[in-house]
Structures are given as C-alpha cells and as structure tokens.
Design an enzyme around this catalytic site. Structure first.
Site, mmCIF file in Angstrom:
data_model
loop_
_atom_site.group_PDB
_atom_site.id
_atom_site.type_symbol
_atom_site.label_atom_id
_atom_site.label_comp_id
_atom_site.label_asym_id
_atom_site.label_seq_id
_atom_site.Cartn_x
_atom_site.Cartn_y
_atom_site.Cartn_z
ATOM 1 N N CYS A 184 4.434 5.178 -24.049
ATOM 2 C CA CYS A 184 4.210 6.020 -25.227
ATOM 3 C C CYS A 184 3.564 5.210 -26.341
ATOM 4 O O CYS A 184 3.680 3.996 -26.395
ATOM 5 C CB CYS A 184 5.539 6.547 -25.745
ATOM 6 N N ARG A 224 -2.890 3.369 -23.370
ATOM 7 C CA ARG A 224 -1.532 3.084 -22.916
ATOM 8 C C ARG A 224 -1.063 4.076 -21.855
ATOM 9 O O ARG A 224 -0.033 3.873 -21.224
ATOM 10 C CB ARG A 224 -0.561 3.136 -24.108
ATOM 11 N N TRP A 255 4.332 9.157 -22.534
ATOM 12 C CA TRP A 255 4.190 8.882 -21.111
ATOM 13 C C TRP A 255 5.575 9.102 -20.530
ATOM 14 O O TRP A 255 6.492 8.320 -20.776
ATOM 15 C CB TRP A 255 3.704 7.446 -20.891
ATOM 16 N N ASN A 295 9.204 5.403 -28.881
ATOM 17 C CA ASN A 295 8.647 4.724 -27.716
ATOM 18 C C ASN A 295 9.745 3.812 -27.177
ATOM 19 O O ASN A 295 10.276 2.991 -27.927
ATOM 20 C CB ASN A 295 7.418 3.903 -28.141
ATOM 21 N N GLY A 296 10.086 3.968 -25.902
ATOM 22 C CA GLY A 296 11.124 3.134 -25.304
ATOM 23 C C GLY A 296 12.046 3.984 -24.450
ATOM 24 O O GLY A 296 11.723 5.128 -24.124
ATOM 25 N N GLU A 323 0.307 -8.307 1.263
ATOM 26 C CA GLU A 323 -0.045 -7.877 -0.090
ATOM 27 C C GLU A 323 -0.977 -8.899 -0.759
ATOM 28 O O GLU A 323 -1.948 -8.526 -1.421
ATOM 29 C CB GLU A 323 1.233 -7.653 -0.914
ATOM 30 N N LYS A 371 -4.734 -8.146 -2.190
ATOM 31 C CA LYS A 371 -5.072 -8.336 -3.606
ATOM 32 C C LYS A 371 -6.381 -9.092 -3.748
ATOM 33 O O LYS A 371 -7.233 -8.745 -4.551
ATOM 34 C CB LYS A 371 -3.921 -9.088 -4.281
ATOM 35 N N GLU A 387 -9.423 -7.015 -2.586
ATOM 36 C CA GLU A 387 -9.860 -5.898 -3.414
ATOM 37 C C GLU A 387 -10.486 -6.323 -4.734
ATOM 38 O O GLU A 387 -11.389 -5.665 -5.208
ATOM 39 C CB GLU A 387 -8.729 -4.866 -3.616
ATOM 40 N N HIS A 442 -1.184 -16.666 19.268
ATOM 41 C CA HIS A 442 -1.563 -15.555 20.144
ATOM 42 C C HIS A 442 -2.993 -15.097 19.884
ATOM 43 O O HIS A 442 -3.361 -13.979 20.227
ATOM 44 C CB HIS A 442 -0.558 -14.418 19.990
ATOM 45 N N LYS A 458 -8.447 4.133 -8.960
ATOM 46 C CA LYS A 458 -7.033 3.870 -9.188
ATOM 47 C C LYS A 458 -6.162 4.808 -8.361
ATOM 48 O O LYS A 458 -5.155 4.410 -7.812
ATOM 49 C CB LYS A 458 -6.721 4.014 -10.693
HETATM 50 O O1 M6R Z 1 -0.698 5.504 -6.252
HETATM 51 P P1 M6R Z 1 -0.320 4.954 -4.909
HETATM 52 O O2 M6R Z 1 0.732 3.916 -4.987
HETATM 53 O O3 M6R Z 1 0.012 6.008 -3.908
HETATM 54 O O4 M6R Z 1 -1.637 4.237 -4.405
HETATM 55 C C1 M6R Z 1 -1.708 3.689 -3.128
HETATM 56 C C2 M6R Z 1 -2.878 2.758 -3.002
HETATM 57 O O5 M6R Z 1 -4.069 3.434 -3.204
HETATM 58 C C3 M6R Z 1 -2.793 1.585 -3.985
HETATM 59 O O6 M6R Z 1 -1.595 0.895 -3.843
HETATM 60 C C4 M6R Z 1 -3.946 0.599 -3.769
HETATM 61 O O7 M6R Z 1 -3.832 -0.010 -2.513
HETATM 62 C C5 M6R Z 1 -3.988 -0.435 -4.895
HETATM 63 N N1 M6R Z 1 -5.225 -0.348 -5.582
HETATM 64 C C6 M6R Z 1 -3.877 -1.821 -4.425
HETATM 65 O O8 M6R Z 1 -3.867 -2.738 -5.481
#
Ligand code: M6R
Length: 608
Positions: free
Chosen positions: A2, A27, A74, A100-101, A481, A485, A488, A504, A603
């Site tokens: 928020c 935000r 939010w 906010n909080g 993960e 990262k 991407e 293997h 996103k």
């Molecule tokens: O909003 P979601 O968590 O469902 O999104 C899933 C993926 O699209 C998301 O985690 C994506 O892999 C990220 N950009 C990775 O950093």
C-alpha cells in the site's frame, strides 16, 4: 504494498493526493481512495481498481477542501473491493484512517471493539484502527492516536483525520515507511519520497514510533509521551526513478533486499515458538486430512521450484505422498486425481493460465484445492477452496525472488501444520524449524553482506556460455532455481544436476575451465557432494562452493567459497537462494542485461 499520502495547505488537497498516489503506483495496488475535510466534515471517495476510477468519480463528485489523506491498497486482508478500500472510518463518528502495513492482532481487537458496540463493514485488518482511535478520543486526536497504537501489534504507517479537529492530520509509523515533506505553506506525508518530489525536496525521514502532527503552521514531530523531536531536514538530490526503486538500480535488487521483511510478514501471526502453526483460514480437521491420500503441488517456473522444496518438507514431516507437477504438463496428461486428492496450486500472481486451468479441472473432479499465492483476490485465490497468502508484497521484477523464498517458508509451515494434524510432528523437528524460521530474517541480512564477494565472482561467470549448478536433496531443488534465475536474466545457458547423476551422462560435458556452482548445505550429504566435486575438479572444472561459515572443507578443490550462516539444513535453501539471486543479478549487470524486464518474458503468464 500500500501507499499513503496526505496534504495540508491552501490548495485543493485532492489534486496533490491523486498525483502523489500516481507516483506510488509502482508499489502495486488494486484500489485507491481519499478522504478530504470539507467544511468540517470528512468526505470519502474510494474505488476498487485503477486510480483512474477514482479520478473519474472525482470529476463527477468532487471532494473539495485543503486537508486530506489518500491511499493505494494492495490487498492483504480481504479481497480488492470498494468496501475494503481505504480510507476506513469508525462506525461511531468520522475519525478516518489510511494505513500501510499489517495489524497482527486485529482479530482480538475486532472482538473487543464489537463488544464495545463498534460495527465493522470490511474484511480488512485496518478497520480496527479508526474504531480504536475513536474509543480513546477525548477531544485530542494526537493523544487518541498514541493510545490506539499502544494496542496495535504489527506494522503500520498511518494518516488520520477527523471532523472535530478539521485543521490537522496526525501520522505515525512503525515498521512501515513514512516521510514528511515540507513545502512552501504546505506539508505532506507519503510512503515514499517520489510522491512529493514535484512539491518539495525538503523531507523529514520518520523513525519508528515517531508521531507527526501536520497543521497549517507546518509539521511537528513528537515522541509518544508528547516530547517534541527536532529533526534535521533531509535534502533530496536524486531523481524520481531512483527513488521508486528505493535507491537500488533495479526492482530485482530492491526485492532481494526486501526478503527479511517479506519473510517476517509471511510468518507474522503464524509462527511462534510456543504455539501451533496458525495458517489462518486454512483449517483442516484430522478427519478431513485422513481423507487425503496424496498431494499434488501444481505450479510453473520458480513457483514449481519452490514446490520441489515443499515436497521434501511435507513428505519428511507429514509422511503424505507429494508429487510436484508443471501445470502445463499436468493438465494434458491423465493424472490420478480423485476426491481424495489435495491439489495445491502455487503461484505468485495467482493468475498463471496453466495453473488456473489445473485448479478448475481438479474442482470438476471434486478434488480438494488449496491455493498458495501472493496476490489477494487473484483468480487462483478466489477459485480454490482454501488459500494461504505468502504476504511477500508486490513483486515487480520479472525474476521472482522474494516470492520464491516466502513460498518455501509457507511450504515448511504447511508441512508442520499437516504433520501436527496427523499427530506426528516431532517436537525436536518443530523447534528446529521454528527457530530457524525466526532467525531467517537476520541471517538473510548477513548473506546480503556477501554482495562484494558475489559481485567479484560474477565478473568471471559473466564470460561463460554454459554453467552448471550441483546439489543433493533440497540443494538440488535450489540448484534448479539458481539455474533458472541466471538463464532468465543473464541469458547464460545453465543446468542443474543432482550430484549423484553426473556419472550418468553429464560429466561428459565437463572440460577444463567449466564453472560449477556447488551447494553444500545438506550436511548429511556433504561427503557425497565432495566426492562429486572431486570428480569434476579432476576433469578441470572450476568450483564455486556455497557452504556454511565454519564448515571444514578441503580448500584445494574450490576456486571460491561463499559462506552462509549456520542454520537448520531444512531452511538453508532460503539462504542459498539469496546467494544465487545475487549471483544472477550481478552477472546480468556485468553483461548489460535489462534486469527487471528480461527479453521475451512477462511477469504474469496469463495465456497458455
Ligand atoms: O505467478 P506465478 O508464480 O504463477 O508465475 C510462475 C512463473 O511464470 C514464474 O515463477 C517465472 O518462472 C518467474 N519469472 C521466474 O523468475
């Protein structure tokens, strides 16, 4: 999160309030509202949705007056709706609040205030605040706000107005940001500096438990006991864009740094050493749990990777079979889903198309469904039978960071909750995990201090075309993960392998100079990992280890070791994740990539 703003001066308050709120849009928000004092009465306009909805209403039904407060919400408690939007007002008068909080003890306060005759309209935690202030109001708004805050547990930045004292705004902060802007014949409050930069560069940066009273004579800052505080003015010299990112060069870096706070919020009201895990509205009976014969965690991308950690936690603690499935695969195969299945849809946005589709299919079959998501009121949160919010706050960078770590925390909470329900949560495990979770925010701060070392390592990695991440058990899940990262945001081909799998096939790829990130947080598997590292080292690989402080290692097989604080091995992936996020960030920066908006990515993936 928020955003709040406030204005007092001789111009029309609503003009600043709307402009200030628009500067806080970054935000994240789902509704907006303002309250303006007009001829001694408080007028409220508020709406679900974009700020433009509010602007439209003000065009038809203006709110005149030169004193006012505003808010972008939010949602954390209660879905986005007109009623849940701020400002909120006491049911017994016109004391009006923007907040906010998170108020952690709002349930108890609501019960008590109801017994005192107050009525509640919204599902928010905030609505207790104006009622509480009213309860203490004896003609002095400042005094009533001080008394009310003595009862509040949690975090807050508040802006408060009332018709009986139509010449002032009272504001205060605790664990939520709030600044005061000093203009020419006008004063402002705001959650962040960009909101006021068009009006002033003279700012008071409020500390926790500092109260400010704004009148036409300016802003006076007080301690709770009424003692005046003389603060130095902070002169803003930087531009708006930098300010929105809190001084960081990207939202990703800002969000990496927000993790201690995000994790505290995730645990707030849910974890304490002496009480059972409280998952809020998600309550199962032991009988209902007995009905469940398997769990599927359904997710995509980073959320899927957090699900892999969840599988380990739930199976280990609660001994219920868990399969983690990529939503886009699961929906087109013929999985065994029955009325005895619990489908956990894990999603930051709560809008990912494939995850949502699985949820809908599962509901048709009559399976039980639980959403774990960050966005209140998202499609997945609304359609699932139950929901647990990760409470990470809005994540703006495409690369998920704080969403991942808060998801892994929730996974551990869920594991403990289910185990306890089955009567099989061992007290030593419970204490170990809870202690580790409660220590996590401080330990993440310690990991953040490793930035200079990680930035140096990134300079070398940035030259690579291929990269390998190695780990075992939950370190393997974390390796997946870490590899995602860096792919991407830095566009480097990277793969994660379980240490024992190298022989293997993959070991054929190792050649002199190949860089390997090796995770060593699973103490019981350390010797096995060391053997795997020796295998690749002897073929010329260069190894960057991630290990605990004080962990004895043969330094001759490592080219670099990044040390993380000691913590329970179950929770260590969270600390490891912060290292890998920083590594990806610095490598992307070295390579000149657009960190917050990596190429070809969105996103939220709301299409198949
Ligand atoms: O909003 P979601 O968590 O469902 O999104 C899933 C993926 O699209 C998301 O985690 C994506 O892999 C990220 N950009 C990775 O950093």
């Amino acid at each position: 999160m928020c955003g709040i703003v406030g204005y007092i001066g001789n111009k029309k308050a609503s003009n600043f309030l709307i402009e200030g709120l628009s500067k806080l849009e970054y935000r994240g928000y789902d509704s907006a509202g303002i309250a303006v004092i007009n001829n001694g009465s408080v007028e409220i306009r508020k709406h679900k949705g974009r700020l433009s909805n509010l602007v439209e209403e003000l065009e038809n039904n203006s709110a005149d007056g030169t004193i006012g407060i505003g808010h972008t919400r939010w949602a954390t408690h209660g879905e986005p709706s007109d009623i849940n939007s701020h400002p909120h007002q006491t049911s017994k008068g016109d004391i009006t609040v923007v907040h906010n909080g998170i108020i952690e003890n709002y349930n108890e306060l609501t019960k008590w205030l109801k017994s005192e005759g107050y009525e509640f309209k919204s599902a928010t935690d905030t609505e207790v605040i104006p009622n509480l202030i009213h309860y203490y109001y004896k003609g002095d708004l400042f005094e009533a706000v001080v008394k009310a805050t003595e009862n509040l547990e949690g975090s807050y930045a508040l802006g408060v107005v009332c018709g009986q004292e139509p010449d002032k705004i009272v504001a205060v902060r605790k664990d939520s940001p709030l600044i005061v802007g000093i203009g020419n014949g006008e004063s402002f409050i705001a959650s962040d500096i960009p909101a006021v930069l068009n009006y002033t560069r003279d700012i008071y940066l409020l500390e926790d438990n500092e109260f400010v009273v704004l009148t036409n004579e300016g802003a006076k800052i007080f301690k709770a006991n009424g003692e005046r505080i003389n603060k130095e003015i902070y002169k803003v010299t930087w531009n708006e864009d930098a300010a929105e990112k809190g001084g960081y060069d990207s939202f990703m870096l800002k969000e990496i740094h927000e993790q201690p706070k995000a994790i505290k919020d995730t645990m707030s009201g849910r974890v304490s050493l002496n009480e059972k895990i409280n998952l809020g509205d998600f309550k199962l009976t032991a009988e209902e749990l007995e009905e469940i014969d398997r769990i599927y965690i359904i997710a995509c991308g980073t959320a899927y990777n957090a699900g892999l950690i969840g599988k380990v936690a739930i199976e280990d603690l609660a001994r219920i079979p868990v399969e983690v499935a990529i939503a886009s695969e699961f929906r087109y195969r013929n999985p065994i889903v029955t009325k005895k299945t619990l489908i956990v849809t894990l999603s930051q946005s709560g809008e990912t198309a494939d995850t949502l589709a699985v949820l809908r299919d599962a509901k048709k079959i009559g399976a039980k469904t639980l959403a774990i998501t960050n966005v209140v009121g998202s499609s997945i949160s609304r359609e699932a039978d139950n929901v647990i919010y990760t409470m990470a706050g809005p994540e703006i960078a495409v690369a998920s960071t704080k969403a991942y770590t808060t998801q892994t925390v929730v996974m551990n909470l869920l594991g403990m909750y289910l185990a306890d329900l089955k009567g099989m949560l061992k007290s030593e495990d419970e204490i170990e995990i809870k202690k580790a979770l409660l220590e996590l925010p401080n330990k993440i701060e310690e990991v953040l201090e490793k930035k200079p070392q990680i930035a140096e390592i990134a300079k070398i990695i940035a030259q690579e075309k291929d990269l390998f991440y190695l780990g075992r058990d939950v370190d393997y899940a974390l390796a997946i993960e870490g590899a995602l990262k860096i792919k991407e945001i830095a566009y480097i081909h990277s793969e994660a392998y379980a240490g024992g799998e190298l022989k293997h096939g993959t070991i054929a790829l190792i050649e002199p100079g190949t860089k390997i990130i090796a995770l060593l947080t699973q103490t019981n598997l350390k010797d096995k990992m060391i053997s795997n590292i020796r295998e690749v080292k002897s073929r010329g690989a260069e190894i960057i280890g991630i290990a605990y402080e004080g962990q004895e290692l043969d330094s001759s097989i490592f080219d670099e070791i990044i040390r993380i604080p000691q913590i329970s091995t179950r929770i260590a992936p969270v600390l490891g994740a912060v290292v890998l996020q920083l590594l990806a960030y610095y490598v992307a920066k070295e390579r000149g990539c657009d960190i917050d908006k990596p190429r070809n990515l969105a996103k939220s993936v709301t299409v198949e």
